[in-house]
Design a protein around this motif. Sequence first.
Motif, short mmCIF file in Angstrom:
data_model
loop_
_atom_site.label_atom_id
_atom_site.label_comp_id
_atom_site.label_asym_id
_atom_site.label_seq_id
_atom_site.Cartn_x
_atom_site.Cartn_y
_atom_site.Cartn_z
N GLU A 66 0.82 -1.22 0.00
CA GLU A 66 0.00 0.00 0.00
C GLU A 66 0.85 1.26 0.00
OE1 GLU A 66 -3.47 0.38 2.49
OE2 GLU A 66 -3.41 -1.77 2.92
N ARG B 170 -8.23 4.64 -3.90
CA ARG B 170 -8.96 3.96 -2.83
C ARG B 170 -9.29 2.51 -3.22
NH1 ARG B 170 -11.40 9.08 -2.08
NH2 ARG B 170 -13.09 8.57 -3.52
N ARG C 229 -6.17 0.41 -2.89
CA ARG C 229 -5.91 0.08 -1.48
C ARG C 229 -6.86 -1.00 -0.98
NH1 ARG C 229 -2.84 3.63 1.57
NH2 ARG C 229 -2.18 5.56 0.53
N GLN D 171 -5.87 -4.63 0.62
CA GLN D 171 -6.30 -5.05 1.96
C GLN D 171 -7.03 -6.39 1.91
OE1 GLN D 171 -8.62 -1.73 3.33
NE2 GLN D 171 -6.83 -0.38 3.56
#
Length: 325
Positions: A236, A254, A257, A261
């Motif tokens: 990230e 976003r 990311r 995750q």
Amino acid sequence: MTDSTTRTRSDERRQGETEPAREQVDEQEQCPECGGRLVSDAEHAETVCEDCGLVVDEGEIDRGPEWRAFDAAEKDEKSRVGAPTTNMMHDQGLSTNIGWQDKDAYGKSLSSRQRQKMQRLRTWNERFRTRDSKERNLKQALGEIDRMASALGLPENVRETASVIYRRALKEDLLPGRSIEGVATASLYAAARQAGTPRSLDEISAVSRVEKDEVARTYRYVIRELGLEVKPADPESYVPRFASDLDLSDETERRARGLLQTAKENGVHSGKSPVGLAAAAVYAGALLTNEKVTQNDVSEVASISEVTIRNRYHELLEAEEGTPA
């Protein structure tokens, strides 16, 4: 009257004078109303009680500068103190530096005789600044660190950390058998990873004067001998830089990311290059937000092959689809 009697009376007188003085000092440290602790309020030039708020003294002397500054440039211009010490210079910035401009205090050019004199002074000043081989070594290495950090766009705190790591390596006598450039590059690579602004080995090698294999080998040696705690690079941490270089939107960043995750939660990232995962996540995020970006564009920005991006972005999308809602 004997000398002993006189000495005794003078001691009593001195003791009698000391006790009221001590009481006065205690009164100055305590609030006369509640006995609380007194603090100095520099903003309002007052001494107030911390407990009841009683103003004990006002109109204190302001010991700050008599000038005002409205921006950083004006503050630096008006300040009459030197720069703070820094580990980014071999002498920590404590020595005198003679400027290269051949002008006097009024901005007038010096005569030829004065220019020759100043040149001799610069030469001797440089010799005194680097008196032994260790200082010359440190000066060369810190110059390399600053040059590479500027080329990579690394902040000042990373340069400072890299300088400290190199100083430790020099103190622990880790340089024999290794090049100055190699240890300097390894120090910068370790500092960037510790600060959370990592750069890939390919990026580091591109601005270094040594080969990639030597950088990796020296890096492993330095962190092992110095006992540095360097965590594995987080994919990230590469995403904002890749997205900025490709001029992608915040929404794409976003989504990238989020993909990473999800990949971490499913264990997809284990054993894979963080740079490759970050590049694939940026490419997949752009596809999901309908932004036009090609695998070749991402490959050039991240210095990763298109094959790696194709393989990794399929894995990221599969992990995203397999996650229960």
